[in-house]
Scaffold this active site. Structure first.
Site, PDB file in Angstrom:
ATOM      1  NE  ARG A  20      24.036 -57.529  44.749  1.00  0.00           N
ATOM      2  CZ  ARG A  20      23.636 -56.279  44.586  1.00  0.00           C
ATOM      3  NH1 ARG A  20      24.322 -55.446  43.887  1.00  0.00           N
ATOM      4  NH2 ARG A  20      22.535 -55.863  45.156  1.00  0.00           N
ATOM      5  CD1 TRP A  70      26.915 -60.275  34.782  1.00  0.00           C
ATOM      6  CD2 TRP A  70      27.032 -58.179  34.033  1.00  0.00           C
ATOM      7  NE1 TRP A  70      25.968 -60.125  33.816  1.00  0.00           N
ATOM      8  CE2 TRP A  70      26.011 -58.854  33.335  1.00  0.00           C
ATOM      9  CE3 TRP A  70      27.281 -56.845  33.719  1.00  0.00           C
ATOM     10  CZ2 TRP A  70      25.241 -58.253  32.357  1.00  0.00           C
ATOM     11  CZ3 TRP A  70      26.510 -56.238  32.735  1.00  0.00           C
ATOM     12  CH2 TRP A  70      25.497 -56.939  32.068  1.00  0.00           C
ATOM     13  CG  ASN A 120      30.624 -53.482  42.020  1.00  0.00           C
ATOM     14  OD1 ASN A 120      31.505 -54.242  41.633  1.00  0.00           O
ATOM     15  ND2 ASN A 120      29.809 -53.758  43.020  1.00  0.00           N
ATOM     16  N   GLY A 121      30.516 -50.624  38.525  1.00  0.00           N
ATOM     17  CA  GLY A 121      30.062 -49.428  37.824  1.00  0.00           C
ATOM     18  C   GLY A 121      30.847 -49.240  36.541  1.00  0.00           C
ATOM     19  CD  GLU A 145       8.134 -62.550  35.184  1.00  0.00           C
ATOM     20  OE1 GLU A 145       8.557 -61.618  34.475  1.00  0.00           O
ATOM     21  OE2 GLU A 145       8.833 -63.126  36.030  1.00  0.00           O
ATOM     22  CD  GLU A 205      14.748 -64.000  33.754  1.00  0.00           C
ATOM     23  OE1 GLU A 205      15.582 -63.087  33.823  1.00  0.00           O
ATOM     24  OE2 GLU A 205      13.673 -63.974  34.373  1.00  0.00           O
ATOM     25  CG  HIS A 248      -3.838 -57.964  14.022  1.00  0.00           C
ATOM     26  ND1 HIS A 248      -4.700 -57.727  12.983  1.00  0.00           N
ATOM     27  CD2 HIS A 248      -4.583 -57.882  15.151  1.00  0.00           C
ATOM     28  CE1 HIS A 248      -5.913 -57.493  13.466  1.00  0.00           C
ATOM     29  NE2 HIS A 248      -5.869 -57.588  14.779  1.00  0.00           N
ATOM     30  CE  LYS A 289      17.530 -61.236  42.377  1.00  0.00           C
ATOM     31  NZ  LYS A 289      16.332 -61.745  41.675  1.00  0.00           N
TER      32      LYS A 289
END
Ligand code: G6P
Length: 606
Positions: A27, A72, A98-99, A481, A488, A504, A601
């Site tokens: 995470r 993170w 967190n936040g 995808e 990533e 184009h 994540k």
């Protein structure tokens, strides 16, 4: 995005916290820290991985009460001082968070004017100082925490220790998940069940605005107005084994390889042989209601959004209802027009992505009907929706989504079948789709057998500075995808375009140094796709074709041939070789496959 673990009980907290942090590292993983309480607070925190923290932990780090964090970065670069926990100046209070505290700058200025000296650049540190201001006079730690949170604007999941109250941890949630774990004379809390399942399967999810006090012998939860709330524990069916690499070198490869089984689990018990329909009991809608929708709007972020594009196509084709997908992050900010005859579908593996959750809340506020396609049972998005479809794909640990992406597309096929069969899709057509869905697990196995071949191709193309991915209509989300996976985890620049749009503009980029991965299913657009390949080759572009037949060497340098299913379901299978391609490209380039740089994540902040 950031991980929190807390423990209260008779055992030593530190090893439990470290183990929990390891489980949560997917995470967020730029720094990590723990604090334990034992006649005062003892703290260790470092920039780097949980393993770096473990390496600096003293052998004697005793104490049966502690909190830990893996970060993170949002406010302040990754560093030892910016790592959590954050202490108050008197080292009495410790906080992990967190936040994002949106008014952190104002609060900080105010506290500094009062003489508080800040050590870090984080928004979190204001919380430890604010709590410390009232904790001495407060009757309880939760009272001090509640008083501090009243001053705060933003999102948080927090865990707080007070050195003077060595028997309890206080946790609170607003926008960032907190789950309590109930043990035998011990209590846990974490931002994700992943950190708890080794110790207990009995969990309680906090709601936004709730606060909980954990003691070894139990817990009490409170609403924001300090009233006690009653909570029913939930039993999670994910166990610790789900969080092991199971002998694979990376979680990503494990999760790609699990797909025959995870797709079977998404389908299990949901296909009806008598009426050729899908049983989706969680939708909470009767046939009349199901018929009443005139439009479907799908929202999600990242890979979830791309699987939503596959879903929109399936719904338009099978149910003939206009459908489209949009990034949830954009949708919520553009003042969306919410209509009663539109069915909204929110997609999220984690069920915690903040942008998706906020979009669902905006929809609900405006009276929209929202279904969730979610992997994590009991997660915030699942709880917020009016009904939905669980994926049952098991926890996904690697940052890049694979099995959840595939299972989401399968869940959309079920939803499209369901919507179609209450409308004009005939029983024969319903049967064709049911049979096709049943074939998927075996066909995925056939694709996985191609791994050595795909590995070689990945090695061949991984040196390119940039790659183009193209597909038409059903193939376009597959291309998107595929490009997303490659960029990533391998950091190779990749662009995805509808094959029809190439001429184009982006055709100008094509040359020997920019190879193209072309999604070329055997459908009614085959000839048009082959023409595009000719155009690429005429400009000296190299082509790797992913489709249902061996490529004409004049049109493609290489090809990956996947088994054919029903045309509408083919995108599900065509995506899988691209996962293996990205994985092996990333391995060839020696990337950190499961924890790519700068990413997390579950993005539980805006
Ligand atoms: C992050 C991850 C992506 C994921 C997206 C949505 O950005 O890095 O891999 O697709 O979040 O996550 P969700 O849990 O809502 O499906």
């Amino acid at each position: 995005m950031c991980g929190i673990v807390a423990y209260v009980g008779p055992k030593d907290a530190a090893p439990i916290l470290l183990e929990g942090l390891q489980r949560l590292e997917y995470r967020g993983y730029d720094s990590a820290g723990v604090v334990v309480s034992n006649k005062g607070l003892k703290m260790r925190k470092v920039k780097g991985r949980v393993a770096d923290l473990a390496a600096v932990m003293p052998a004697r780090f005793k104490g049966g009460l502690g909190i830990g964090h893996t970060r993170w970065a949002t406010h302040g670069a990754p560093s030892d001082v910016n790592a959590h926990p954050h202490l108050s100046a008197d080292e009495r209070v410790a906080v992990v968070h967190n936040g994002i505290i949106e008014n952190a700058d104002q609060l900080r200025a105010k506290l500094e004017a009062e003489g508080v000296v800040f050590l870090s650049e984080t928004d979190t540190e204001v919380l430890s100082h604010l709590i410390a201001r009232t904790v001495k006079e407060a009757d309880s730690l939760e009272e001090a925490v509640r008083a501090a949170l009243k001053l705060v604007v933003g999102t948080y999941g927090i865990a707080v220790l007070d050195a003077e109250r060595p028997g309890e941890v206080v946790v609170a949630r607003n926008g960032s998940p907190i789950v309590l774990g109930i043990g035998e004379k011990e209590m846990f809390a974490a931002s994700d069940v992943a950190a708890l399942v080794r110790y207990t399967r009995q969990v309680v999810h906090l709601e936004d605005g709730e606060l909980a006090v954990l003691k070894a012998d139990g817990f009490t939860t409170f609403a924001s107005d300090a009233r006690e709330t009653a909570k029913e524990p939930l039993t999670v069916d994910w166990d610790a084994g789900h969080y092991d690499t199971g002998g694979y070198e990376h979680y990503l490869l494990k999760e790609i390889s699990e797909q025959p089984d995870t797709v079977a689990r998404t389908l299990r018990g949901r296909l009806d042989d008598r009426f050729h329909i899908a049983h989706l009991g969680g939708l909470n809608m009767d046939a009349r209601e199901t018929r009443s929708f005139r439009r479907v709007k799908i929202i999600g972020c990242g890979s979830a959004y791309y699987s939503g594009q596959i879903g929109a196509q399936l719904i338009e084709e099978l149910a003939r209802i206009p459908a489209d997908a949009e990034p949830a992050s954009e949708f919520r900010y553009r003042g969306p027009v919410v209509e009663a005859d539109t069915l909204y579908v929110a997609i999220s593996q984690s069920g915690e992505t903040y942008d998706t959750l906020a979009a669902v809340q905006e929809l609900k506020r405006k009276g929209g009907r929202v279904l969730g396609i979610v992997n994590t049972v009991g997660s915030a998005i699942a709880r917020e929706c009016d009904g939905g479809v669980y994926l049952h794909a098991g926890p996904e640990v690697s940052v890049a989504s694979t099995k959840a992406f595939t299972s989401t597309a399968v869940a959309f096929a079920l939803l499209a079948l369901h919507l179609g069969r209450v409308r004009d899709l005939s029983p024969a057509e319903g049967r064709r789709i049911c049979d096709g869905l049943r074939r998927l697990p075996e066909q995925i196995k056939e694709i996985l057998v191609l791994e050595p071949e795909i590995r070689e191709l990945a090695h061949k193309y991984a040196g390119a500075p940039s790659m183009m991915f193209v597909g038409r209509v059903r193939g376009y989300p597959v291309a998107r995808e595929g490009a997303q996976k490659l960029k990533e985890i391998s950091y190779v620049h990749a662009e995805a375009y509808p094959a029809s749009e190439l001429k184009h503009g982006p055709l100008a980029l094509i040359g020997p140094e920019m190879p193209t991965v072309a999604i070329v299913p055997d459908d009614e657009l085959l000839d048009k796709n082959l023409t595009t390949l000719g155009e690429i080759r005429a400009r000296g572009g190299r082509v790797l074709m992913v489709g249902h037949r061996v490529a004409d060497p004049k049109l493609a340098d290489d090809c990956i041939v996947v088994p054919k299913n029903e045309t509408e379901l083919d995108p599900i299978l065509l995506s899988i070789p691209l996962q293996l391609f990205a994985y092996h490209a990333a391995v060839a380039l020696e990337r950190d496959v499961d924890k790519p740089r700068n990413l997390a994540k579950s993005v539980t902040v805006e």
